[in-house]
Design a protein around this motif. Structure first.
Motif, PDB file in Angstrom:
ATOM      1  N   UNK A   1       1.424  -1.455   0.382  1.00 32.13           N
ATOM      2  CA  UNK A   1      -0.152   0.060  -0.137  1.00 32.13           C
ATOM      3  C   UNK A   1       1.579   1.510   0.278  1.00 32.13           C
ATOM      4  N   UNK A   2       0.996   2.476  -0.797  1.00 30.94           N
ATOM      5  CA  UNK A   2       1.006   3.223  -0.973  1.00 30.94           C
ATOM      6  C   UNK A   2       0.712   4.519  -1.071  1.00 30.94           C
ATOM      7  N   UNK A   3       1.142   5.482   0.109  1.00 30.00           N
ATOM      8  CA  UNK A   3       0.470   6.703  -0.041  1.00 30.00           C
ATOM      9  C   UNK A   3       2.035   7.619  -0.828  1.00 30.00           C
ATOM     10  N   UNK A   4       1.207   8.514  -1.549  1.00 32.65           N
ATOM     11  CA  UNK A   4       2.308  10.171  -1.923  1.00 32.65           C
ATOM     12  C   UNK A   4       1.667  10.929  -1.978  1.00 32.65           C
ATOM     13  N   UNK A   5       3.073  11.871  -1.774  1.00 28.64           N
ATOM     14  CA  UNK A   5       2.180  13.469  -1.577  1.00 28.64           C
ATOM     15  C   UNK A   5       3.420  14.290  -1.790  1.00 28.64           C
ATOM     16  N   UNK A   6       2.972  15.834  -1.455  1.00 29.12           N
ATOM     17  CA  UNK A   6       3.336  16.125  -2.072  1.00 29.12           C
ATOM     18  C   UNK A   6       4.949  17.259  -0.308  1.00 29.12           C
ATOM     19  N   UNK A   7       5.849  16.662   0.393  1.00 31.61           N
ATOM     20  CA  UNK A   7       6.079  17.139   1.096  1.00 31.61           C
ATOM     21  C   UNK A   7       6.838  18.542   1.533  1.00 31.61           C
ATOM     22  N   UNK A   8       6.220  19.370   2.278  1.00 31.76           N
ATOM     23  CA  UNK A   8       6.881  20.734   2.028  1.00 31.76           C
ATOM     24  C   UNK A   8       7.338  21.218   3.068  1.00 31.76           C
ATOM     25  N   UNK A   9       8.868  21.451   3.064  1.00 30.47           N
ATOM     26  CA  UNK A   9       9.547  21.436   3.999  1.00 30.47           C
ATOM     27  C   UNK A   9      10.280  22.738   4.865  1.00 30.47           C
ATOM     28  N   UNK A  10       8.867  23.462   4.446  1.00 31.49           N
ATOM     29  CA  UNK A  10       9.884  25.039   5.013  1.00 31.49           C
ATOM     30  C   UNK A  10       7.943  24.865   5.900  1.00 31.49           C
ATOM     31  N   UNK A  11       7.029  24.151   5.478  1.00 31.75           N
ATOM     32  CA  UNK A  11       6.241  24.241   6.340  1.00 31.75           C
ATOM     33  C   UNK A  11       5.796  23.388   7.803  1.00 31.75           C
ATOM     34  N   UNK A  12       5.463  24.164   8.693  1.00 28.84           N
ATOM     35  CA  UNK A  12       5.263  23.225   9.842  1.00 28.84           C
ATOM     36  C   UNK A  12       3.532  22.215  10.121  1.00 28.84           C
ATOM     37  N   UNK A  13       4.391  20.605  10.852  1.00 28.49           N
ATOM     38  CA  UNK A  13       3.839  19.896  10.168  1.00 28.49           C
ATOM     39  C   UNK A  13       3.050  19.291  12.315  1.00 28.49           C
ATOM     40  N   UNK A  14       2.312  18.749  12.232  1.00 23.48           N
ATOM     41  CA  UNK A  14       1.700  18.587  13.427  1.00 23.48           C
ATOM     42  C   UNK A  14       2.176  17.801  13.756  1.00 23.48           C
ATOM     43  N   UNK A  15       3.055  18.172  15.188  1.00 19.92           N
ATOM     44  CA  UNK A  15       3.787  16.958  16.006  1.00 19.92           C
ATOM     45  C   UNK A  15       5.004  16.059  15.436  1.00 19.92           C
ATOM     46  N   UNK A  16       5.468  17.703  14.623  1.00 17.26           N
ATOM     47  CA  UNK A  16       6.682  17.570  13.903  1.00 17.26           C
ATOM     48  C   UNK A  16       6.764  16.763  13.032  1.00 17.26           C
ATOM     49  N   UNK A  17       6.068  15.965  12.532  1.00 15.40           N
ATOM     50  CA  UNK A  17       6.389  14.970  11.600  1.00 15.40           C
ATOM     51  C   UNK A  17       5.287  15.313   9.978  1.00 15.40           C
ATOM     52  N   UNK A  18       5.763  14.552   8.893  1.00 16.38           N
ATOM     53  CA  UNK A  18       5.024  14.249   7.810  1.00 16.38           C
ATOM     54  C   UNK A  18       4.382  13.164   7.823  1.00 16.38           C
ATOM     55  N   UNK A  19       4.205  11.901   8.526  1.00 14.68           N
ATOM     56  CA  UNK A  19       4.341  10.446   8.895  1.00 14.68           C
ATOM     57  C   UNK A  19       4.117  10.237   9.935  1.00 14.68           C
ATOM     58  N   UNK A  20       2.665   9.450  10.538  1.00 13.22           N
ATOM     59  CA  UNK A  20       2.577   8.170  12.031  1.00 13.22           C
ATOM     60  C   UNK A  20       2.332   7.375  11.415  1.00 13.22           C
ATOM     61  N   UNK A  21       2.842   6.800  12.428  1.00 14.05           N
ATOM     62  CA  UNK A  21       2.723   5.251  12.042  1.00 14.05           C
ATOM     63  C   UNK A  21       1.965   4.676  13.761  1.00 14.05           C
ATOM     64  N   UNK A  22       0.925   4.227  13.502  1.00 14.01           N
ATOM     65  CA  UNK A  22       0.659   3.817  15.163  1.00 14.01           C
ATOM     66  C   UNK A  22      -0.308   2.177  14.726  1.00 14.01           C
ATOM     67  N   UNK A  23       0.472   1.124  15.968  1.00 17.36           N
ATOM     68  CA  UNK A  23       0.153  -0.317  15.703  1.00 17.36           C
ATOM     69  C   UNK A  23      -0.666  -0.391  16.835  1.00 17.36           C
ATOM     70  N   UNK A  24      -1.133  -1.389  17.261  1.00 22.62           N
ATOM     71  CA  UNK A  24      -1.728  -2.219  18.139  1.00 22.62           C
ATOM     72  C   UNK A  24      -1.317  -3.693  17.901  1.00 22.62           C
ATOM     73  N   UNK A  25      -1.578  -4.042  19.862  1.00 25.09           N
ATOM     74  CA  UNK A  25      -2.159  -5.249  19.877  1.00 25.09           C
ATOM     75  C   UNK A  25      -2.237  -5.847  21.563  1.00 25.09           C
ATOM     76  N   UNK A  26      -1.719  -6.931  21.393  1.00 24.66           N
ATOM     77  CA  UNK A  26      -1.784  -7.602  23.146  1.00 24.66           C
ATOM     78  C   UNK A  26      -0.417  -6.751  23.645  1.00 24.66           C
ATOM     79  N   UNK A  27       0.017  -5.867  24.660  1.00 23.97           N
ATOM     80  CA  UNK A  27       0.384  -5.709  25.458  1.00 23.97           C
ATOM     81  C   UNK A  27       0.156  -4.290  26.121  1.00 23.97           C
TER      82      UNK A  27
END
Length: 148
Positions: A19-45
């Motif tokens: 699965x691929x997600x393509x976008x225009x990265x804009x290095x001179x603009x601020x991003x939420x949480x300081x990042x353009x990509x976030x990963x989340x996972x859950x499971x036991x623990x």
């Protein structure tokens, strides 16, 4: 994390689906949480989220394993009546197994670069690619004198 190349690929190594997600990265603009990509996972623990520790249920029905890749738009300050548009593209392909994605273009992705090795039998060309659109691949070989 940031993706200055403007793409993120998530591979299901068991099936070789990507699965691929393509976008225009804009290095001179601020991003939420300081990042353009976030990963989340859950499971036991036990995880730390929302400024606290959370114990996740061990029952897979109640708490199925989930992995999420998420693109974030740059922050935009809007005056009343203004709007902001941010676009991205989702595509998918197969690469036949658990291989890293090395590069991505609008046409497809590279999991193993194209290589050519000569031996006593002739030449062997290898590579591993995923494509996003139906098409035709043509391979032409030339020698040092530009002869085909």
């Amino acid at each position: 994390m940031d993706s200055p190349a403007g793409w993120v690929a998530t591979v299901d190594g068991r099936q070789g689906d990507v699965f691929v997600q393509r976008f225009r990265f804009e290095p001179d603009k601020p991003y939420p949480d300081g990042s353009s990509v976030e990963f989340w996972h859950n499971g036991v623990g036990r995880i730390q989220a929302y400024n606290r520790w959370i114990d996740l249920p061990s029952d897979r029905e109640e708490n199925p394993y989930v992995f999420e890749s998420e693109l974030l738009s740059p922050l935009a300050r809007l005056a009343p009546g203004e709007s902001y548009k941010w676009q991205y593209e989702w595509t998918a392909c197969r690469i036949g197994g658990d291989f890293p994605v090395l590069d991505c273009t609008p046409a497809g992705l590279v999991a193993e670069p194209l290589t050519c090795r000569r031996d006593d039998q002739g030449a062997r060309v290898t590579g591993r690619f995923g494509v996003f659109h139906l098409g035709r691949v043509v391979l032409q070989a030339q020698d040092a004198r530009d002869s085909r």
